[in-house]
Design an enzyme around this catalytic site. Structure first.
Site, PDB file in Angstrom:
ATOM      1  N   HIS A   1      -4.224 -17.524  -3.692  1.00 37.41           N
ATOM      2  CA  HIS A   1      -4.920 -16.589  -2.821  1.00 37.41           C
ATOM      3  C   HIS A   1      -6.231 -17.472  -2.332  1.00 37.41           C
ATOM      4  O   HIS A   1      -7.030 -16.723  -1.570  1.00 37.41           O
ATOM      5  CB  HIS A   1      -5.420 -15.436  -3.560  1.00 37.41           C
ATOM      6  N   ASP A   2      -6.475 -18.546  -2.888  1.00 43.00           N
ATOM      7  CA  ASP A   2      -7.808 -19.403  -2.605  1.00 43.00           C
ATOM      8  C   ASP A   2      -7.436 -20.434  -1.479  1.00 43.00           C
ATOM      9  O   ASP A   2      -8.463 -21.142  -1.086  1.00 43.00           O
ATOM     10  CB  ASP A   2      -8.245 -19.951  -3.819  1.00 43.00           C
TER      11      ASP A   2
ATOM     12  N   ASP B   1      -4.336   3.765   2.946  1.00 39.73           N
ATOM     13  CA  ASP B   1      -5.402   3.377   3.197  1.00 39.73           C
ATOM     14  C   ASP B   1      -5.762   1.830   3.527  1.00 39.73           C
ATOM     15  O   ASP B   1      -6.772   1.280   3.890  1.00 39.73           O
ATOM     16  CB  ASP B   1      -6.556   3.456   1.804  1.00 39.73           C
TER      17      ASP B   1
ATOM     18  N   ASP C   1     -10.036 -16.607 -15.166  1.00 38.71           N
ATOM     19  CA  ASP C   1     -10.762 -17.186 -13.781  1.00 38.71           C
ATOM     20  C   ASP C   1     -11.642 -18.273 -14.344  1.00 38.71           C
ATOM     21  O   ASP C   1     -12.549 -18.069 -15.244  1.00 38.71           O
ATOM     22  CB  ASP C   1     -11.376 -15.963 -13.147  1.00 38.71           C
TER      23      ASP C   1
ATOM     24  N   ASP D   1       0.892  -1.191  -0.050  1.00 36.92           N
ATOM     25  CA  ASP D   1       0.121  -0.045   0.076  1.00 36.92           C
ATOM     26  C   ASP D   1       0.889   1.258   0.241  1.00 36.92           C
ATOM     27  O   ASP D   1       1.780   1.319   0.827  1.00 36.92           O
ATOM     28  CB  ASP D   1      -1.042   0.027   1.497  1.00 36.92           C
TER      29      ASP D   1
ATOM     30  N   ASP E   1      -5.749 -11.044 -14.752  1.00 35.26           N
ATOM     31  CA  ASP E   1      -6.683 -11.828 -13.908  1.00 35.26           C
ATOM     32  C   ASP E   1      -7.940 -11.619 -14.614  1.00 35.26           C
ATOM     33  O   ASP E   1      -8.704 -10.475 -14.199  1.00 35.26           O
ATOM     34  CB  ASP E   1      -6.713 -12.011 -12.733  1.00 35.26           C
TER      35      ASP E   1
ATOM     36  N   GLU F   1      -7.867 -21.416 -15.400  1.00 35.49           N
ATOM     37  CA  GLU F   1      -8.272 -21.997 -14.271  1.00 35.49           C
ATOM     38  C   GLU F   1      -9.246 -23.102 -14.526  1.00 35.49           C
ATOM     39  O   GLU F   1     -10.259 -22.610 -15.117  1.00 35.49           O
ATOM     40  CB  GLU F   1      -8.705 -21.102 -13.024  1.00 35.49           C
TER      41      GLU F   1
HETATM   42  C1  NOJ Z   1     -11.561 -18.635  -8.607  1.00 34.33           C
HETATM   43  C2  NOJ Z   1     -10.804 -17.249  -7.897  1.00 34.33           C
HETATM   44  O1  NOJ Z   1      -9.428 -17.728  -7.801  1.00 34.33           O
HETATM   45  C3  NOJ Z   1     -11.477 -17.098  -6.535  1.00 34.33           C
HETATM   46  O2  NOJ Z   1     -10.619 -16.069  -5.780  1.00 34.33           O
HETATM   47  C4  NOJ Z   1     -12.810 -16.434  -6.844  1.00 34.33           C
HETATM   48  O3  NOJ Z   1     -13.299 -16.218  -5.758  1.00 34.33           O
HETATM   49  C5  NOJ Z   1     -13.541 -17.295  -7.697  1.00 34.33           C
HETATM   50  N1  NOJ Z   1     -12.966 -17.993  -9.073  1.00 34.33           N
HETATM   51  C6  NOJ Z   1     -14.945 -16.687  -8.578  1.00 34.33           C
HETATM   52  O4  NOJ Z   1     -14.405 -15.511  -9.519  1.00 34.33           O
END
Ligand code: NOJ
Length: 541
Positions: free
Chosen positions: A324-325, A34, A208, A30, A107, A263
């Site tokens: 990140h998931d 913020d 995505d 950042d 992305d 993905e």
């Molecule tokens: C996959 C992404 O990696 C994830 O972070 C997102 O919540 C879902 N697709 C929906 O876009």
């Protein structure tokens, strides 16, 4: 002077020997105070990424978004959300990355928009709206949902809209309505989005949930036994393939080897293989099986065999341990730094393109996020903790109070501190990236699994003129590994190991190269017993 971008070796396109680094912009750096990372923050760390040696960045979405799913709910694909900066900042980031010799992948979220996207606002306004058919609107069945699909974050994949008394489809949150790619106007509008960014010189896209875009307009029920499972992990419709070919044609119409990596959230590599098409769909598809593969030699051996068998020669593999998931792999694998170091050796020496997630090179674990600070509907806050760049309370950020808490031990697990420590995990990642760059075998060579003692995964990477052996010890005791021929150390996960002595430390890994006599060079002494009992290929390709 501008650094030169990796253009790929010989006939191989750049992305086959690249290492891609995922940036989650909210949590990178950042610069405004913020508490949310921004595009100037990424631009300010390009020198770090260049020092680390990555070839490309994939930036999670920074388009305009109401942030119900933190950027994966897009309300304008052709603008930057003010929390991240401006279009000018995006242009400066592309130019800065290119000047640093780094490519930039965006992305792109084609399956759904935000419910605040003007397309959906219009679609929702009336059954006769010209954009009605841009989304999936259906009547219910006896007052219930139009089919039995479940959404990824729980609940039905349908929401009833009082205004027009119909249901709309959303495979994720109700704030993320699914676009109808069966409508050619949607296809054209989304191709325009791709061109908008390709014209601004981005190098490609991470797509995505690429496998979700094709749908049977009848939207039939899932069979009974699949009824309770959310749709995302099982949707596999042939209508997606021509759509991906159309996307690929747009990308291929631009010069410079632009790339699409998709993905495909299926848990079967032969199903994933189909999304490469005949070399005319995705250049690469993510394979998420490593994220759930147990930390054992047998499980990883099995996974490598399956990937090699199912993807074959034409479909280039990808490898990933964190994103990140999902919980960071250090956390997932129990928290020990030795294990994360060994995992880094594994990730960066397999056949295929590795994807790193920001902060794994610092050995970060998930943050512990107290209930009152949790914000993500998918429970993924811990992995999205801000990156600590320095010690001190703000860790290099413009505020000490970022949107999520810092990860554990940020006073020492930060980029500045680790960069000063040659034995840090950060330096290990850098050495591994340099070792890949220096070795055609590691970048593009065949992989051959070797017989090895229990707990050890052993493989050879080889091209015509180059060879490496990788040994990963998943166990808690040192293991002696007899090898045929004479070898010397290229890289060791354990900073205390400076030569190949015939054994791999507990939770350790080594990359070996053929012994060459180099007077006085560190690591050049071959193991005493290095030529006893051969380690032979157990599978050859
Ligand atoms: C996959 C992404 O990696 C994830 O972070 C997102 O919540 C879902 N697709 C929906 O876009």
């Amino acid at each position: 002077m501008a650094a030169s971008r990796n253009t790929g070796q010989g006939s191989s396109p750049w992305w086959r020997d690249a290492v891609v680094y995922q940036i989650y912009p909210r949590s990178f750096l950042d610069t405004t105070g913020d508490g949310v990372g921004d595009l100037p923050g990424i631009a300010a760390r390009l020198d770090y990424l260049r020092w680390l040696g990555v070839d490309a960045i994939w930036a999670s979405p920074f388009f305009r978004s109401p942030m119900a799913d933190f950027g994966y709910d897009v309300s304008d694909y052709c603008d930057v959300d003010p929390v991240f900066g401006t279009l000018g900042d995006a242009d400066r980031l592309v130019a800065g990355a290119h000047a640093a010799g780094i490519r930039l992948l965006l992305d792109w979220v084609p399956n759904h928009t935000s419910d605040r996207h003007p397309w959906f606002v219009e679609s929702r306004s009336s059954r006769r709206s010209p954009k009605r058919d841009w989304y999936y609107w259906r009547d219910g069945r006896d007052g219930e949902t139009p089919n039995n699909w479940r959404a990824a974050f729980g609940g039905p994949a349908w929401t009833f809209d009082e205004l027009t008394r119909q249901w709309y489809l959303h495979l994720f949150l109700p704030e993320q309505p699914d676009l109808n790619w069966g409508n050619p106007a949607v296809v054209e509008a989304m191709h325009r989005v791709l061109r908008f960014w390709l014209d601004r010189d981005v190098d490609g896209f991470r797509i995505d949930v690429a496998h979700l875009i094709g749908k049977d307009p009848a939207l039939p029920d899932q069979p009974g036994e699949l009824g309770p499972i959310d749709r995302v992990g099982i949707h596999d419709d042939p209508r997606t393939h021509p759509l991906l070919r159309g996307i690929r044609r747009v990308v291929d119409s631009y010069p410079g080897d632009r790339v699409i990596v998709g993905e495909v959230n299926l848990h079967d590599t032969s199903a994933i293989r189909a999304y490469y098409g005949a070399g005319d769909e995705l250049h690469m598809a993510f394979n998420f099986l490593p994220l759930s593969t147990p930390w054992s030699a047998g499980a990883w051996r099995g996974l490598i065999e399956v990937v090699e068998r199912d993807l074959g020669r034409e479909a280039w593999p990808t490898w990933v341990l964190s994103n990140h998931d999902t919980s960071r792999h250090r956390t997932r694998l129990g928290g020990a730094e030795a294990v994360s170091r060994a995992a880094a050796v594994l990730l960066l020496t397999l056949r295929g393109t590795p994807f790193l997630f920001q902060g794994e090179e610092l050995g970060l674990e998930d943050a512990v996020v107290p209930a009152e600070r949790r914000v993500d509907p998918g429970g993924r806050d811990g992995v999205r903790a801000p990156i600590p760049w320095t010690g001190g309370s703000a860790h290099g950020w413009a505020t000490a109070d970022p949107w999520l808490p810092w990860p554990p031990d940020a006073d020492v697990r930060n980029a500045e501190h680790e960069r000063r420590q040659p034995r840090s995990i950060l330096h290990l990642y850098r050495r591994l990236l340099a070792a890949r760059r220096a070795s055609p075998a590691l970048r593009e060579g065949e992989v051959t699994l070797l017989d090895a003692p229990d707990d050890v995964l052993a493989y050879r990477r080889s091209t015509a003129g180059d060879e490496r052996i990788v040994l990963v010890n998943f166990g808690q005791a040192r293991v002696e590994v007899p090898l045929e021929g004479r070898w010397q150390l290229d890289v060791a996960s354990d900073p205390a190991v400076d030569r190949w002595d015939g054994g791999v430390p507990p939770s350790g890994a080594v990359v070996l190269e053929r012994f060459v006599r180099r007077e006085g060079a560190a690591g050049s002494v071959p193991a005493g017993g290095g030529t006893t009992g051969p380690t032979t290929p157990s599978r050859s390709r």
